[in-house]
Design a protein around this motif. Structure first.
Motif, PDB file in Angstrom:
ATOM      1  N   LEU A 247       0.833  -1.202   0.000  1.00 21.89           N
ATOM      2  CA  LEU A 247       0.000   0.000   0.000  1.00 21.89           C
ATOM      3  C   LEU A 247       0.870   1.256   0.000  1.00 21.89           C
ATOM      4  O   LEU A 247       0.601   2.227  -0.720  1.00 21.89           O
ATOM      5  CB  LEU A 247      -0.931  -0.014   1.214  1.00 21.89           C
ATOM      6  N   ASP A 248       1.942   1.244   0.787  1.00 18.56           N
ATOM      7  CA  ASP A 248       2.846   2.393   0.838  1.00 18.56           C
ATOM      8  C   ASP A 248       3.511   2.619  -0.513  1.00 18.56           C
ATOM      9  O   ASP A 248       3.640   3.759  -0.970  1.00 18.56           O
ATOM     10  CB  ASP A 248       3.917   2.185   1.909  1.00 18.56           C
ATOM     11  N   GLN A 249       3.926   1.535  -1.176  1.00 18.33           N
ATOM     12  CA  GLN A 249       4.527   1.678  -2.498  1.00 18.33           C
ATOM     13  C   GLN A 249       3.520   2.197  -3.517  1.00 18.33           C
ATOM     14  O   GLN A 249       3.857   3.008  -4.382  1.00 18.33           O
ATOM     15  CB  GLN A 249       5.104   0.334  -2.957  1.00 18.33           C
ATOM     16  N   MET A 250       2.278   1.745  -3.410  1.00 24.67           N
ATOM     17  CA  MET A 250       1.235   2.261  -4.297  1.00 24.67           C
ATOM     18  C   MET A 250       1.056   3.763  -4.086  1.00 24.67           C
ATOM     19  O   MET A 250       0.912   4.529  -5.048  1.00 24.67           O
ATOM     20  CB  MET A 250      -0.099   1.542  -4.045  1.00 24.67           C
ATOM     21  N   ASN A 251       1.070   4.190  -2.833  1.00 22.49           N
ATOM     22  CA  ASN A 251       0.905   5.613  -2.533  1.00 22.49           C
ATOM     23  C   ASN A 251       2.062   6.450  -3.070  1.00 22.49           C
ATOM     24  O   ASN A 251       1.930   7.668  -3.214  1.00 22.49           O
ATOM     25  CB  ASN A 251       0.775   5.821  -1.028  1.00 22.49           C
ATOM     26  N   TYR A 276      10.415   4.946  -8.503  1.00 22.63           N
ATOM     27  CA  TYR A 276      11.716   4.276  -8.629  1.00 22.63           C
ATOM     28  C   TYR A 276      12.363   4.093  -7.259  1.00 22.63           C
ATOM     29  O   TYR A 276      12.860   3.008  -6.925  1.00 22.63           O
ATOM     30  CB  TYR A 276      12.633   5.086  -9.541  1.00 22.63           C
ATOM     31  N   ASP A 277      12.339   5.148  -6.456  1.00 24.04           N
ATOM     32  CA  ASP A 277      12.954   5.091  -5.133  1.00 24.04           C
ATOM     33  C   ASP A 277      12.207   4.161  -4.188  1.00 24.04           C
ATOM     34  O   ASP A 277      12.807   3.589  -3.263  1.00 24.04           O
ATOM     35  CB  ASP A 277      13.011   6.496  -4.513  1.00 24.04           C
ATOM     36  N   ALA A 278      10.902   4.003  -4.401  1.00 26.86           N
ATOM     37  CA  ALA A 278      10.085   3.181  -3.507  1.00 26.86           C
ATOM     38  C   ALA A 278      10.157   1.693  -3.826  1.00 26.86           C
ATOM     39  O   ALA A 278       9.899   0.849  -2.971  1.00 26.86           O
ATOM     40  CB  ALA A 278       8.629   3.653  -3.542  1.00 26.86           C
ATOM     41  N   PHE A 279      10.500   1.345  -5.070  1.00 29.81           N
ATOM     42  CA  PHE A 279      10.694  -0.064  -5.400  1.00 29.81           C
ATOM     43  C   PHE A 279      11.906  -0.597  -4.642  1.00 29.81           C
ATOM     44  O   PHE A 279      12.911   0.111  -4.480  1.00 29.81           O
ATOM     45  CB  PHE A 279      10.931  -0.253  -6.911  1.00 29.81           C
ATOM     46  N   SER A 289      14.675  -6.321 -16.111  1.00 27.34           N
ATOM     47  CA  SER A 289      14.760  -7.418 -17.074  1.00 27.34           C
ATOM     48  C   SER A 289      13.715  -7.269 -18.177  1.00 27.34           C
ATOM     49  O   SER A 289      13.774  -7.979 -19.187  1.00 27.34           O
ATOM     50  CB  SER A 289      14.579  -8.766 -16.366  1.00 27.34           C
ATOM     51  N   HIS A 290      12.781  -6.340 -17.999  1.00 25.34           N
ATOM     52  CA  HIS A 290      11.712  -6.123 -18.985  1.00 25.34           C
ATOM     53  C   HIS A 290      11.879  -4.803 -19.753  1.00 25.34           C
ATOM     54  O   HIS A 290      11.034  -4.464 -20.577  1.00 25.34           O
ATOM     55  CB  HIS A 290      10.348  -6.140 -18.290  1.00 25.34           C
ATOM     56  N   GLY A 291      12.943  -4.066 -19.450  1.00 24.21           N
ATOM     57  CA  GLY A 291      13.167  -2.811 -20.169  1.00 24.21           C
ATOM     58  C   GLY A 291      13.968  -1.828 -19.341  1.00 24.21           C
ATOM     59  O   GLY A 291      14.047  -1.946 -18.112  1.00 24.21           O
ATOM     60  N   LYS A 292      14.555  -0.877 -20.007  1.00 20.64           N
ATOM     61  CA  LYS A 292      15.329   0.162 -19.325  1.00 20.64           C
ATOM     62  C   LYS A 292      14.399   1.019 -18.472  1.00 20.64           C
ATOM     63  O   LYS A 292      13.373   1.510 -18.954  1.00 20.64           O
ATOM     64  CB  LYS A 292      16.043   1.034 -20.363  1.00 20.64           C
ATOM     65  N   LEU A 293      14.750   1.200 -17.202  1.00 18.05           N
ATOM     66  CA  LEU A 293      13.917   2.002 -16.312  1.00 18.05           C
ATOM     67  C   LEU A 293      14.188   3.485 -16.549  1.00 18.05           C
ATOM     68  O   LEU A 293      15.336   3.933 -16.542  1.00 18.05           O
ATOM     69  CB  LEU A 293      14.190   1.641 -14.849  1.00 18.05           C
ATOM     70  N   LEU A 294      13.107   4.242 -16.750  1.00 19.10           N
ATOM     71  CA  LEU A 294      13.209   5.682 -17.000  1.00 19.10           C
ATOM     72  C   LEU A 294      12.474   6.443 -15.903  1.00 19.10           C
ATOM     73  O   LEU A 294      11.264   6.656 -15.991  1.00 19.10           O
ATOM     74  CB  LEU A 294      12.606   6.041 -18.357  1.00 19.10           C
ATOM     75  N   PRO A 295      13.175   6.847 -14.835  1.00 16.29           N
ATOM     76  CA  PRO A 295      12.512   7.623 -13.787  1.00 16.29           C
ATOM     77  C   PRO A 295      12.485   9.115 -14.123  1.00 16.29           C
ATOM     78  O   PRO A 295      13.456   9.660 -14.657  1.00 16.29           O
ATOM     79  CB  PRO A 295      13.377   7.357 -12.554  1.00 16.29           C
ATOM     80  N   PHE A 296      11.352   9.749 -13.826  1.00 18.34           N
ATOM     81  CA  PHE A 296      11.179  11.180 -14.070  1.00 18.34           C
ATOM     82  C   PHE A 296      10.754  11.872 -12.778  1.00 18.34           C
ATOM     83  O   PHE A 296       9.888  11.358 -12.061  1.00 18.34           O
ATOM     84  CB  PHE A 296      10.103  11.423 -15.137  1.00 18.34           C
TER      85      PHE A 296
END
Length: 325
Positions: A247-251, A276-279, A289-296
């Protein structure tokens, strides 16, 4: 209004990911009291209107630039101001969708001031200039007269490969309209379910609690009642790696992410820096493994608007005339 299409019109090799998105500049962005009635992710701000505008335009422009740099086609829909302000226009995925056969759909929006965001003719013109062809239009907006709403890919998280629509029912996601849209696009399977936040209220949009990529999904399954939860997760797990978030990660908008493709076919996963920081490191590795992560960094848009990166991206599946960036 067009008649629902026949399933035979569709091909089995449907793409899960778009390589083109519509983004709308947040030039009228501010706290929307109307949507805040059922969007618990929104927060008031002590910033002045000018400070907010300056901050969100900077966040928006940086996101557009980075997506283009990665090779994702971005169509910036810089609409003309109208008589009614549209503070949530930065979230265009709620009012339109497109399909690979060239159809452009418009949807019934629950909040009155968001209904003024629906500008199909102007957007279709911009898409055409960007080399994306609309061959026909269809609309479900008439359902607004019945107070029945379906806020497009805000409330529908779609597994295109398996022709399945996942949807958390709410004021913004009416079951009848949902079933109608599924029939129109030839998707035989709809998995709708209830959700409950700690407040007791349902999730306002499904795409803040779950995301579906080509071979993975992210889901905050704890907000789904137990009697429905197992069915939903089992359905997803048939051919997806299921990444469960708290729930916290969803928030912190870990569910509000979107897998895209570049014009060269490479996979990228757009998300906010907050998400990104919460994962966890393990989850980031799984997603990588499913694609380059692009945090904004869209902190201001997230905090005040109650939506994040995925909400800012209107996927374009229309056939391309050119690969104009």
């Amino acid at each position: 209004m067009l008649q629902p299409k026949n399933h035979s019109q569709f091909h089995s090799d449907v793409a899960q990911n778009a390589n083109c998105v519509v983004m709308v500049p947040p030039k009228e962005f501010k706290f929307n009291a109307e949507t805040a009635q059922d969007n618990e992710f929104q927060n008031q701000s002590s910033l002045s209107d000018d400070q907010i505008t300056q901050s969100v335009m900077s966040e928006f422009n940086e996101m557009v630039a980075k997506l283009r740099q990665e090779g994702v086609q971005v169509v910036v829909f810089d609409y003309e101001l109208g008589n009614v302000a549209t503070p949530d226009a930065v979230f265009p995925n709620n009012w339109f969708s497109t399909t690979e056969d060239g159809t452009f759909y418009t949807f019934p929006m629950a909040c009155t001031n968001r209904q003024f965001e629906v500008r199909p003719d102007e957007l279709i013109q911009q898409l055409s200039l960007a080399g994306r062809m609309v061959t026909q239009q269809d609309s479900l907006v008439a359902y607004q007269e019945q107070n029945a709403y379906l806020e497009s890919t805000g409330v529908m998280v779609i597994d295109h490969i398996n022709r399945t629509i996942y949807a958390a029912l709410s004021q913004r996601c009416d079951r009848e309209v949902l079933e109608d849209y599924a029939q129109r696009i030839g998707y035989e399977r709809v998995v709708s379910f209830q959700t409950s936040l700690p407040s007791g209220h349902p999730i306002y949009h499904t795409n803040v609690m779950m995301a579906i990529g080509e071979n993975f999904c992210v889901i905050c399954d704890e907000v789904i009642p137990e009697y429905e939860r197992r069915f939903v997760v089992k359905s997803l797990a048939k051919d997806k790696q299921v990444i469960s978030i708290s729930l916290d990660q969803m928030n912190r908008f870990c569910g509000n992410i979107l897998q895209l493709e570049t014009v060269n076919g490479d996979k990228v996963i757009a998300m906010s820096q907050s998400a990104y920081d919460a994962f966890s490191p393990t989850q980031r590795n799984q997603l990588s493994s499913h694609g380059k992560l692009l945090p904004f960094n869209v902190e201001t848009i997230e905090n005040i608007g109650g939506g994040s990166v995925r909400c800012m991206l209107g996927e374009v599946f229309l056939p391309a005339r050119t690969h104009t960036l």
